[in-house]
Design an enzyme around this catalytic site. Structure first.
Site, short mmCIF file in Angstrom:
data_model
loop_
_atom_site.label_atom_id
_atom_site.label_comp_id
_atom_site.label_asym_id
_atom_site.label_seq_id
_atom_site.Cartn_x
_atom_site.Cartn_y
_atom_site.Cartn_z
N LYS A 1 -27.41 -6.50 -32.04
CA LYS A 1 -26.64 -5.74 -33.02
C LYS A 1 -26.06 -6.63 -34.11
O LYS A 1 -26.02 -7.85 -33.97
CB LYS A 1 -25.53 -4.95 -32.31
CG LYS A 1 -24.49 -5.79 -31.64
CD LYS A 1 -23.35 -4.90 -31.13
CE LYS A 1 -22.21 -5.77 -30.70
NZ LYS A 1 -20.96 -5.12 -30.49
N LYS B 1 -13.72 -17.39 -23.70
CA LYS B 1 -13.13 -18.18 -24.78
C LYS B 1 -12.95 -19.65 -24.36
O LYS B 1 -13.09 -20.55 -25.18
CB LYS B 1 -11.80 -17.58 -25.23
CG LYS B 1 -12.04 -16.34 -26.07
CD LYS B 1 -10.79 -15.57 -26.39
CE LYS B 1 -11.16 -14.32 -27.17
NZ LYS B 1 -10.00 -13.47 -27.43
N LYS C 1 -20.54 -10.63 -36.53
CA LYS C 1 -20.20 -11.70 -37.48
C LYS C 1 -20.62 -13.07 -36.95
O LYS C 1 -20.99 -13.94 -37.73
CB LYS C 1 -18.73 -11.63 -37.89
CG LYS C 1 -17.72 -11.98 -36.86
CD LYS C 1 -16.32 -11.87 -37.47
CE LYS C 1 -15.31 -11.65 -36.38
NZ LYS C 1 -14.31 -10.65 -36.66
#
Ligand code: TRP
Length: 329
Positions: free
Chosen positions: A194, A111, A197
């Site tokens: 895969k 992050k 989002k």
């Protein structure tokens, strides 16, 4: 009966990968366990501190969960921010969480790379809040994907450490729960990997027929087989994989045969897939629309969930305070 806890980020709508990978299982699981499902609205602030409409995001995710079959009469479904006991436990856990171990968590490092301009303390203590979410109900199992394993590992560490430091058996060590079967992965429509989002390659449960058709018709393919029984390239295999979830076996057989004898036309395959996806998503989408428009129902669901969650959470926090040594005068 086992206690199961799972949190859902309130950023982004649910796609088919979420549905087949998790939600379908949640709806089954709720009958065999004491389940707590909550919307991690506090967590969403670690990456999106000024959402344009936090309430609308939460409302959408909540409606989607209910539309998928989570039954508020069976499971407990609530908002993280409705349960102040969670933040209290979070604060207490922060005292036994070390800066170094939080900094070393792979998800934190990732992050920091993704948002170098917003390395806030909430990001650093994300796993502490998540641990509080989980152990506040003394959970035994947490259904999470691979990406969440570092968080679960650290949750187990905090539970163990708390028990050792305060010489108590307050918290069980929660285990990852993979639904006992091979993890289902829905591929995206962009040829590899895969559905996700952030990849922008997904079919959403709220997509209408037009959107689905547009996405499917644009899906990556190749130039087609030029010899019988040719091995399928990944993008084509992916389309067949998605089909397995929404199409009739006969239909799949039909196109597989056409692929094998080189008569397949990807346009036909995509048209069929778009039809079948639309038929699958339509009733869910309609339920989402119906539920999200029903404020009274949502208010009832959220209030009932909050009460049930707080009842469980306050019991744990009372015990934790007692164990640490807080005493009433
Ligand atoms: N970190 C999870 C995610 O990104 C969301 C989450 C927050 C969670 N608290 C949790 C998941 C507790 C399971 C249990 O998807």
């Amino acid at each position: 009966m086992d206690t199961v806890v799972s949190g859902i980020r309130s950023t982004g709508n649910l796609h088919l990968g979420n549905y087949f990978g998790a939600l379908r299982n949640f709806t089954r699981m709720q009958h065999e366990n004491r389940c707590f499902f909550f919307i991690a609205d506090y967590h969403s602030l670690t990456t999106h501190p000024t959402p344009s409409n936090l309430h609308a995001n939460v409302r959408q995710v909540l409606s989607e969960y209910l539309a998928c079959g989570i039954d508020p009469e069976v499971a407990t479904i609530y908002l993280q921010s409705d349960v102040p006991e969670v933040t209290e436990l979070y604060l207490l856990l922060n005292m036994i969480a070390y800066k170094g171990e939080l900094e070393r968590t792979t998800t934190f490092k990732e992050k920091v790379r993704n948002q170098p301009d917003n390395v806030n303390a909430g990001l650093l203590t994300y796993p502490v809040l998540m641990a509080a979410d989980i152990i506040i109900h003394k959970a035994h199992r947490v259904p999470v994907g691979k990406d969440q394993e570092p968080h679960l590992e650290i949750t187990r560490k905090f539970a163990r450490r708390f028990n050792t430091m305060y010489n108590t058996g307050t918290f069980p060590e929660p285990e990852a729960y993979n639904f006992g079967e091979k993890l289902v992965k829905i591929p995206g429509l962009d040829g590899s990997g895969k559905m996700g989002k952030s990849e922008g390659n997904g079919i959403y449960l709220s997509d209408d027929e037009k959107a689905i058709r547009r996405k499917v018709m644009r899906a990556v393919t190749d130039s087609g087989p030029d010899q019988p029984n040719q091995k399928m390239a990944e993008p084509i295999r992916n389309l067949f994989t998605i089909m397995q979830f929404v199409s009739e076996p006969d239909v799949i057989r039909h196109f597989k045969k056409q692929y094998a004898d080189c008569t397949i036309r990807y346009g036909d395959l995509k048209k069929q897939l778009a039809d079948d996806l639309s038929a699958f998503v339509a009733p869910i989408r309609e339920r989402i629309t119906e539920i999200s428009a029903n404020s009274e129902y949502l208010r009832k669901v959220v209030n009932t969930g909050r009460d049930k969650a707080r009842e469980s959470a306050s019991k744990t926090v009372r015990e934790v305070r007692e164990v640490i040594g807080f005493r009433p005068f």
